[in-house]
Scaffold this motif. Sequence first.
Motif, PDB file in Angstrom:
ATOM      1  N   ARG A   1      24.670  42.978  38.918  1.00  0.00           N
ATOM      2  CA  ARG A   1      24.584  41.824  39.123  1.00  0.00           C
ATOM      3  C   ARG A   1      26.179  41.157  39.092  1.00  0.00           C
ATOM      4  NH1 ARG A   1      19.247  40.310  39.320  1.00  0.00           N
ATOM      5  NH2 ARG A   1      17.562  41.882  38.694  1.00  0.00           N
ATOM      6  N   ASN A   2      26.807  41.920  38.545  1.00  0.00           N
ATOM      7  CA  ASN A   2      28.122  41.136  38.474  1.00  0.00           C
ATOM      8  C   ASN A   2      28.714  41.300  38.843  1.00  0.00           C
ATOM      9  OD1 ASN A   2      27.964  40.452  34.725  1.00  0.00           O
ATOM     10  ND2 ASN A   2      27.736  42.726  35.582  1.00  0.00           N
ATOM     11  N   SER A   3      29.694  40.284  39.341  1.00  0.00           N
ATOM     12  CA  SER A   3      31.240  40.127  40.809  1.00  0.00           C
ATOM     13  C   SER A   3      31.953  41.318  40.637  1.00  0.00           C
ATOM     14  CB  SER A   3      31.839  39.104  40.493  1.00  0.00           C
ATOM     15  OG  SER A   3      32.781  39.570  41.725  1.00  0.00           O
ATOM     16  N   LEU A   4      31.836  42.468  41.813  1.00  0.00           N
ATOM     17  CA  LEU A   4      32.410  43.508  41.496  1.00  0.00           C
ATOM     18  C   LEU A   4      34.141  43.593  41.997  1.00  0.00           C
ATOM     19  CD1 LEU A   4      32.100  46.963  41.493  1.00  0.00           C
ATOM     20  CD2 LEU A   4      31.755  46.907  43.506  1.00  0.00           C
ATOM     21  N   VAL A   5      34.137  42.732  41.763  1.00  0.00           N
ATOM     22  CA  VAL A   5      35.843  42.301  42.609  1.00  0.00           C
ATOM     23  C   VAL A   5      36.696  41.758  41.351  1.00  0.00           C
ATOM     24  CG1 VAL A   5      37.965  40.993  43.450  1.00  0.00           C
ATOM     25  CG2 VAL A   5      36.248  42.147  44.926  1.00  0.00           C
ATOM     26  N   GLY A   6      35.574  41.236  41.032  1.00  0.00           N
ATOM     27  CA  GLY A   6      36.227  39.421  39.762  1.00  0.00           C
ATOM     28  C   GLY A   6      36.007  40.420  38.371  1.00  0.00           C
ATOM     29  N   THR A   7      35.168  41.845  38.650  1.00  0.00           N
ATOM     30  CA  THR A   7      35.299  42.191  37.037  1.00  0.00           C
ATOM     31  C   THR A   7      36.143  42.854  37.029  1.00  0.00           C
ATOM     32  OG1 THR A   7      32.317  42.084  36.666  1.00  0.00           O
ATOM     33  CG2 THR A   7      32.806  43.725  35.030  1.00  0.00           C
ATOM     34  N   THR A   8      36.242  44.271  37.686  1.00  0.00           N
ATOM     35  CA  THR A   8      37.236  44.804  37.873  1.00  0.00           C
ATOM     36  C   THR A   8      38.600  44.274  38.482  1.00  0.00           C
ATOM     37  OG1 THR A   8      35.465  46.407  39.275  1.00  0.00           O
ATOM     38  CG2 THR A   8      38.473  46.526  39.378  1.00  0.00           C
ATOM     39  N   VAL A   9      38.762  43.289  39.052  1.00  0.00           N
ATOM     40  CA  VAL A   9      40.542  42.786  39.049  1.00  0.00           C
ATOM     41  C   VAL A   9      40.259  41.426  38.159  1.00  0.00           C
ATOM     42  CG1 VAL A   9      42.282  41.909  40.461  1.00  0.00           C
ATOM     43  CG2 VAL A   9      40.277  43.541  41.986  1.00  0.00           C
TER      44      VAL A   9
ATOM     45  N   ALA B   1      33.459  37.464  50.195  1.00  0.00           N
ATOM     46  CA  ALA B   1      33.589  36.524  49.399  1.00  0.00           C
ATOM     47  C   ALA B   1      33.817  36.710  47.689  1.00  0.00           C
ATOM     48  CB  ALA B   1      31.517  35.957  49.135  1.00  0.00           C
ATOM     49  N   GLU B   2      33.406  37.560  47.360  1.00  0.00           N
ATOM     50  CA  GLU B   2      33.967  38.082  45.896  1.00  0.00           C
ATOM     51  C   GLU B   2      35.355  37.850  45.275  1.00  0.00           C
ATOM     52  OE1 GLU B   2      32.567  41.506  44.070  1.00  0.00           O
ATOM     53  OE2 GLU B   2      29.895  40.632  43.796  1.00  0.00           O
ATOM     54  N   ALA B   3      36.446  38.673  46.500  1.00  0.00           N
ATOM     55  CA  ALA B   3      37.563  38.603  46.416  1.00  0.00           C
ATOM     56  C   ALA B   3      37.827  37.155  46.992  1.00  0.00           C
ATOM     57  CB  ALA B   3      37.875  39.487  47.647  1.00  0.00           C
ATOM     58  N   ARG B   4      37.756  36.612  47.724  1.00  0.00           N
ATOM     59  CA  ARG B   4      38.074  34.495  47.573  1.00  0.00           C
ATOM     60  C   ARG B   4      37.621  34.059  46.006  1.00  0.00           C
ATOM     61  NH1 ARG B   4      37.946  34.478  53.896  1.00  0.00           N
ATOM     62  NH2 ARG B   4      40.237  35.174  54.298  1.00  0.00           N
ATOM     63  N   ASP B   5      36.646  34.258  45.727  1.00  0.00           N
ATOM     64  CA  ASP B   5      35.901  33.859  44.418  1.00  0.00           C
ATOM     65  C   ASP B   5      37.173  34.068  42.939  1.00  0.00           C
ATOM     66  OD1 ASP B   5      34.633  32.651  42.174  1.00  0.00           O
ATOM     67  OD2 ASP B   5      34.366  34.552  41.290  1.00  0.00           O
ATOM     68  N   VAL B   6      38.029  35.304  43.372  1.00  0.00           N
ATOM     69  CA  VAL B   6      38.851  35.041  42.149  1.00  0.00           C
ATOM     70  C   VAL B   6      40.202  34.229  43.167  1.00  0.00           C
ATOM     71  CG1 VAL B   6      40.390  37.507  40.639  1.00  0.00           C
ATOM     72  CG2 VAL B   6      37.891  38.043  41.782  1.00  0.00           C
ATOM     73  N   GLU B   7      40.813  34.843  43.868  1.00  0.00           N
ATOM     74  CA  GLU B   7      42.067  34.168  44.362  1.00  0.00           C
ATOM     75  C   GLU B   7      41.736  33.698  46.388  1.00  0.00           C
ATOM     76  OE1 GLU B   7      44.184  32.142  46.190  1.00  0.00           O
ATOM     77  OE2 GLU B   7      45.331  32.832  44.203  1.00  0.00           O
TER      78      GLU B   7
ATOM     79  N   ARG C   1      35.308  33.888  38.820  1.00  0.00           N
ATOM     80  CA  ARG C   1      35.658  32.850  38.819  1.00  0.00           C
ATOM     81  C   ARG C   1      35.699  31.042  39.140  1.00  0.00           C
ATOM     82  NH1 ARG C   1      40.240  36.537  38.171  1.00  0.00           N
ATOM     83  NH2 ARG C   1      38.382  38.439  37.496  1.00  0.00           N
ATOM     84  N   ASN C   2      35.382  30.692  39.867  1.00  0.00           N
ATOM     85  CA  ASN C   2      35.597  29.629  41.051  1.00  0.00           C
ATOM     86  C   ASN C   2      34.041  29.114  41.379  1.00  0.00           C
ATOM     87  OD1 ASN C   2      38.350  29.236  40.276  1.00  0.00           O
ATOM     88  ND2 ASN C   2      38.655  30.721  42.175  1.00  0.00           N
ATOM     89  N   ARG C   3      33.828  30.301  41.641  1.00  0.00           N
ATOM     90  CA  ARG C   3      32.230  30.040  43.001  1.00  0.00           C
ATOM     91  C   ARG C   3      31.351  29.827  42.516  1.00  0.00           C
ATOM     92  NH1 ARG C   3      29.231  33.696  45.595  1.00  0.00           N
ATOM     93  NH2 ARG C   3      29.984  35.409  45.042  1.00  0.00           N
TER      94      ARG C   3
END
Length: 427
Positions: free
Chosen positions: A152-160, A218-224, A420-422
């Motif tokens: 359920r966690n953001s895969l990109v946000g949790t990893t990067v 979507a997850e990558a652009r939530d980080v950046e 992070r942002n979304r």
Amino acid sequence: MDARPKTRQVNRERKSPPPQPPRGAKQIVIPMTRPQYDDLWHQTDRLRAFLAGWAEAAPELFPAGFDQGDRLHGLGRESRKLPGVKLRKIVLADGTSYWLRPSFVTGYMTGTVDELAYPLLLAAHGVPPWLLTIGFGHSDMYWYRIIERLGRNSLVGTTVRDAARLPAHLAADEHHADWAGQKGYVATTVGGGCVLGVALTASADDVHLQEAYGVFAAEARDVEPEYAPETVNTDGWAATRNAFRAWFPKIAVVLCFLHGFLKIRDRCRKAHELHRRIWDVYRAATAEEFRRLMDEFQRWSEAQTWTASVSEMLTKLWNKTESYVVAYDHPGCHRTSNAVDRPMNRLCRLMYAGRGLHGHRGTSELRLRGWALLLNFRPYARRSNRPRAHDSPAHRLNDKRYHEHWLHNLMASTSLMGFRNRVPAIR
């Protein structure tokens, strides 16, 4: 005559995400062991000093506006699953509230790091839930749901953990999976040695793959929000290339050289001289040298005698010379699909051990995402007596960690569920 096996009817279409943020998005996970918890958790002044230290060292663990002021607002109810453990509520200056959770407690208060580290390490290597039940108790569904909840966690946000570490060069491919008796496709995106995108879809056409790879985008652009990768390595499937170009219009698509070689090798496995010459072309240092070696290889091949199927694949190889040359314009890009094949092979073995995927699209995809996070954070195997510079793929990508213990590090990385942002805070 054998009876026809029954297949379960499952939902194979992607649903829109719910408008409300997930429950875990209001939890701030603090790197903390049980002795630190017992010592600090009920001491307001000392806990605030502890939080301030982590807010300075790792601001990505905290929501925006945390540095504008906050106040601790009491304790939650004691966990029924973990006696003696309570979350603490914290309210920011703008009135938004969050829950503080120590990293030795896993998500949904399902257990502690000490209890679950070894079972989850086994699960990351394919040990099925029923064996975990025999060895560590609980039930099969307990272990199944722990992995599912990780997803359920953001895969990109949790990893990067740092937006600057988002990889500029990606690799992507689809795995053909058995999904409740029908064919499904697992769209996988890899970058920086970690699995950054896993999405299950019912078809491999343009519409479905654009939707599947859109989860990663979507997850990558939530980080950046301005994230725009430079290249992506794919095989020759047009729908994959179209999906990435739809989400990242300026991305350069690098054609996988390995796939071209494998199509030839599979038709003439004993032609070792041919294989060697193909890889000699691949090792060219510049685009000009690549073109020259490919021309020489073509002249040599045309002077040999091959079967019709081999000749067809050889012709396709040198006809794609300009597609392969694109890689020389982007130093550091993936010229073969090895970067995605290796982690995807691990996912394939995990799915094979479970005889495919058996649930609805949502639960099956969450399980795949949970596996991917375990693969990103699980410790590397020991190699002789030489110490490793990094403990895990996520540690190597970020060049930082929150705790020496791999599961503590994973739990801390799931602070705010990696968003992070979304995802807004809960009022």
